[in-house]
Design a protein around this motif. Structure first.
Motif, PDB file in Angstrom:
ATOM      1  N   GLU A  68      -2.688   5.351  -2.043  1.00 44.11           N
ATOM      2  CA  GLU A  68      -4.135   4.901  -1.824  1.00 44.11           C
ATOM      3  C   GLU A  68      -4.655   5.178  -0.530  1.00 44.11           C
ATOM      4  O   GLU A  68      -6.062   5.189  -0.512  1.00 44.11           O
ATOM      5  CB  GLU A  68      -3.934   3.203  -1.820  1.00 44.11           C
ATOM      6  N   LEU A  69      -4.095   5.742   0.352  1.00 40.48           N
ATOM      7  CA  LEU A  69      -4.442   6.257   1.721  1.00 40.48           C
ATOM      8  C   LEU A  69      -3.797   7.320   1.750  1.00 40.48           C
ATOM      9  O   LEU A  69      -2.520   7.744   1.533  1.00 40.48           O
ATOM     10  CB  LEU A  69      -4.078   5.007   2.697  1.00 40.48           C
ATOM     11  N   VAL A  70      -4.669   8.566   2.099  1.00 33.08           N
ATOM     12  CA  VAL A  70      -3.830   9.852   2.517  1.00 33.08           C
ATOM     13  C   VAL A  70      -4.284  10.252   3.793  1.00 33.08           C
ATOM     14  O   VAL A  70      -5.700  10.371   4.203  1.00 33.08           O
ATOM     15  CB  VAL A  70      -4.453  10.955   1.487  1.00 33.08           C
ATOM     16  N   MET A 121       0.919  -1.319   0.100  1.00 36.32           N
ATOM     17  CA  MET A 121      -0.027  -0.049   0.065  1.00 36.32           C
ATOM     18  C   MET A 121       0.949   1.257  -0.081  1.00 36.32           C
ATOM     19  O   MET A 121       1.770   1.506   0.738  1.00 36.32           O
ATOM     20  CB  MET A 121      -0.838   0.026   1.435  1.00 36.32           C
ATOM     21  N   ARG A 122       0.730   2.057  -0.856  1.00 37.59           N
ATOM     22  CA  ARG A 122       1.308   3.474  -0.862  1.00 37.59           C
ATOM     23  C   ARG A 122       0.391   4.406  -0.004  1.00 37.59           C
ATOM     24  O   ARG A 122      -0.812   4.596  -0.264  1.00 37.59           O
ATOM     25  CB  ARG A 122       1.648   3.997  -2.359  1.00 37.59           C
ATOM     26  N   ILE A 123       0.942   5.108   0.833  1.00 39.03           N
ATOM     27  CA  ILE A 123       0.305   5.998   1.810  1.00 39.03           C
ATOM     28  C   ILE A 123       1.105   7.332   1.759  1.00 39.03           C
ATOM     29  O   ILE A 123       2.231   7.376   1.374  1.00 39.03           O
ATOM     30  CB  ILE A 123       0.180   5.605   3.235  1.00 39.03           C
ATOM     31  N   ALA A 124       0.153   8.372   2.088  1.00 41.96           N
ATOM     32  CA  ALA A 124       0.603   9.629   1.841  1.00 41.96           C
ATOM     33  C   ALA A 124       0.250  10.238   3.234  1.00 41.96           C
ATOM     34  O   ALA A 124      -0.807  10.262   3.694  1.00 41.96           O
ATOM     35  CB  ALA A 124       0.110  10.512   0.704  1.00 41.96           C
ATOM     36  N   LEU A 125       1.156  11.064   3.946  1.00 40.41           N
ATOM     37  CA  LEU A 125       0.877  11.965   5.122  1.00 40.41           C
ATOM     38  C   LEU A 125       1.037  13.346   4.713  1.00 40.41           C
ATOM     39  O   LEU A 125       2.151  13.868   4.053  1.00 40.41           O
ATOM     40  CB  LEU A 125       1.869  11.563   6.244  1.00 40.41           C
ATOM     41  N   ALA A 126      -0.182  13.936   4.865  1.00 40.92           N
ATOM     42  CA  ALA A 126      -0.134  15.382   4.305  1.00 40.92           C
ATOM     43  C   ALA A 126      -0.090  16.403   5.523  1.00 40.92           C
ATOM     44  O   ALA A 126      -1.069  16.629   6.272  1.00 40.92           O
ATOM     45  CB  ALA A 126      -1.652  15.625   3.723  1.00 40.92           C
ATOM     46  N   ALA A 159      -1.332  13.699  -3.785  1.00 39.96           N
ATOM     47  CA  ALA A 159      -0.907  12.449  -3.304  1.00 39.96           C
ATOM     48  C   ALA A 159      -1.350  11.332  -4.254  1.00 39.96           C
ATOM     49  O   ALA A 159      -0.571  10.449  -4.499  1.00 39.96           O
ATOM     50  CB  ALA A 159      -1.331  12.335  -1.842  1.00 39.96           C
ATOM     51  N   VAL A 160      -2.599  11.287  -4.830  1.00 38.86           N
ATOM     52  CA  VAL A 160      -2.966  10.223  -5.524  1.00 38.86           C
ATOM     53  C   VAL A 160      -2.553  10.373  -6.783  1.00 38.86           C
ATOM     54  O   VAL A 160      -2.164   9.228  -7.366  1.00 38.86           O
ATOM     55  CB  VAL A 160      -4.591  10.320  -5.880  1.00 38.86           C
ATOM     56  N   ILE A 169     -14.211  14.848  -2.023  1.00 41.15           N
ATOM     57  CA  ILE A 169     -12.788  14.683  -2.512  1.00 41.15           C
ATOM     58  C   ILE A 169     -12.098  13.413  -2.531  1.00 41.15           C
ATOM     59  O   ILE A 169     -11.514  12.991  -3.596  1.00 41.15           O
ATOM     60  CB  ILE A 169     -12.028  15.592  -1.644  1.00 41.15           C
ATOM     61  N   ALA A 170     -12.697  12.397  -1.585  1.00 38.67           N
ATOM     62  CA  ALA A 170     -11.898  11.146  -1.563  1.00 38.67           C
ATOM     63  C   ALA A 170     -12.563  10.255  -2.887  1.00 38.67           C
ATOM     64  O   ALA A 170     -11.731   9.559  -3.385  1.00 38.67           O
ATOM     65  CB  ALA A 170     -12.501  10.774  -0.378  1.00 38.67           C
ATOM     66  N   ALA A 171     -13.937  10.561  -2.981  1.00 33.36           N
ATOM     67  CA  ALA A 171     -14.436   9.716  -4.254  1.00 33.36           C
ATOM     68  C   ALA A 171     -13.962  10.200  -5.312  1.00 33.36           C
ATOM     69  O   ALA A 171     -13.622   9.337  -6.461  1.00 33.36           O
ATOM     70  CB  ALA A 171     -15.955   9.876  -4.038  1.00 33.36           C
ATOM     71  N   ASP A 172     -13.887  11.477  -5.552  1.00 37.10           N
ATOM     72  CA  ASP A 172     -13.100  11.838  -6.903  1.00 37.10           C
ATOM     73  C   ASP A 172     -11.807  11.348  -7.104  1.00 37.10           C
ATOM     74  O   ASP A 172     -11.570  11.069  -8.193  1.00 37.10           O
ATOM     75  CB  ASP A 172     -13.139  13.513  -6.973  1.00 37.10           C
ATOM     76  N   ALA A 173     -11.069  11.356  -5.980  1.00 36.83           N
ATOM     77  CA  ALA A 173      -9.630  10.743  -6.215  1.00 36.83           C
ATOM     78  C   ALA A 173      -9.522   9.242  -6.288  1.00 36.83           C
ATOM     79  O   ALA A 173      -8.413   8.851  -6.730  1.00 36.83           O
ATOM     80  CB  ALA A 173      -8.856  11.558  -4.875  1.00 36.83           C
ATOM     81  N   GLY A 174     -10.578   8.521  -5.755  1.00 32.34           N
ATOM     82  CA  GLY A 174     -10.688   7.096  -5.660  1.00 32.34           C
ATOM     83  C   GLY A 174      -9.586   6.601  -4.705  1.00 32.34           C
ATOM     84  O   GLY A 174      -8.999   5.512  -4.965  1.00 32.34           O
ATOM     85  N   ALA A 175      -9.368   7.423  -3.582  1.00 32.78           N
ATOM     86  CA  ALA A 175      -8.640   7.016  -2.480  1.00 32.78           C
ATOM     87  C   ALA A 175      -9.343   7.077  -1.159  1.00 32.78           C
ATOM     88  O   ALA A 175     -10.551   7.692  -1.155  1.00 32.78           O
ATOM     89  CB  ALA A 175      -7.181   7.907  -2.306  1.00 32.78           C
ATOM     90  N   THR A 176      -8.630   6.614  -0.142  1.00 35.63           N
ATOM     91  CA  THR A 176      -9.188   6.884   1.360  1.00 35.63           C
ATOM     92  C   THR A 176      -8.609   7.960   1.960  1.00 35.63           C
ATOM     93  O   THR A 176      -7.346   8.120   1.928  1.00 35.63           O
ATOM     94  CB  THR A 176      -8.936   5.431   2.094  1.00 35.63           C
ATOM     95  N   VAL A 177      -9.372   8.712   2.629  1.00 35.34           N
ATOM     96  CA  VAL A 177      -8.821   9.845   3.173  1.00 35.34           C
ATOM     97  C   VAL A 177      -9.117   9.800   4.611  1.00 35.34           C
ATOM     98  O   VAL A 177     -10.344   9.508   5.394  1.00 35.34           O
ATOM     99  CB  VAL A 177      -9.325  11.432   2.633  1.00 35.34           C
TER     100      VAL A 177
END
Length: 263
Positions: free
Chosen positions: A34-36, A1-6, A28-29, A68-76
């Protein structure tokens, strides 16, 4: 899983902070996340009235995060404030994405170092583990980091990765404590720790006063061995890391502290 810390600096205006969430999520996406994970108090920085901005999880602020999460296709994962009884709020982490929709209310309140979070915030009661992309992820917030029992409880509930969303208080030794505690909780739980804090507001020119915890930066990803995988400095930034949860099973076989403990 690729994660991002903002690692951001939240301001007092919730709508402006939403713009930051949208921008950082998109960035991030675009880099494969996949997870921000955003910090505690992303909705509004501490030191301002929280009751006046608190909204339910079906309110406009959370709804926009969902979009925002839905548009990006990622979990926030993002820190906000929701109404509580007695004129207080809950310090809430909203978790929203393609396969998950839930929230965690901070259990341990920061009544320390001259600040009394419990004056305005009501405590949560239940630990939370969610499935994100087939990975079991635990949720914690800031002062929770000082309580190892919560982290072992999350590991017992299946968490291989534990998020920490924070707005850590500044002061002598506080960055050292943050760095020590994130590594200690990784070892206690033999889990990956994804610790995302508010950046230090002074790095963007803010002048601070009072005891409200506004952030020190130094967001970090820690392996279940306690090794620092990657970290940021004090200023705002986006930290991207690939996490292989197979490492958790390997570490738990060689270092079975969860099995060996007696208390």
């Amino acid at each position: 899983m690729r994660i991002a810390l903002a690692q951001i600096v939240s301001g007092p205006v919730p709508a402006a902070n939403l713009d930051v969430v949208a921008r950082e999520t998109a960035s991030a996406v675009a880099q494969g996340a996949e997870l921000v994970v955003f910090p505690e108090a992303t909705m509004r920085c501490f030191g301002r009235n929280l009751v006046e901005v608190a909204e339910s999880l079906d309110g406009p602020w959370a709804t926009r995060v969902r979009e925002i999460a839905a548009d990006a296709g990622a979990t926030v994962v993002v820190g906000m404030f929701t109404p509580a009884d007695g004129g207080r709020v809950h310090n809430t982490l909203l978790v929203t994405g393609p396969e998950v929709e839930t929230a965690y209310d901070k259990i341990h309140l920061y009544d320390a170092f001259g600040f009394a979070e419990s004056d305005t915030v009501a405590p949560g009661e239940k630990p939370l583990v969610v499935e994100i992309g087939g990975v079991s992820v635990g949720l914690t917030t800031c002062y929770d980091l000082r309580f190892p029992g919560l982290y072992t409880a999350l590991a017992d509930a299946g968490a291989a990765v534990i998020c920490v969303a924070a707005s850590w208080g500044a002061g002598p030794g506080k960055v050292d404590q943050w760095q020590l505690l994130t590594r200690a909780r990784a070892l206690d739980s033999t889990s990956f720790i994804l610790a995302c804090g508010q950046a230090d507001p002074t790095t963007v020119g803010e002048q601070l006063s009072g005891t409200a915890p506004r952030g020190v930066g130094h967001s970090v990803v820690v392996a279940p061995t306690g090794e620092v995988v990657a970290t940021l400095g004090a200023e705002p930034g986006l930290l991207l890391v690939d996490v292989d949860v197979a490492d958790v099973a390997d570490v738990r076989r060689s270092l079975p502290v969860l099995v060996n403990r007696r208390f």
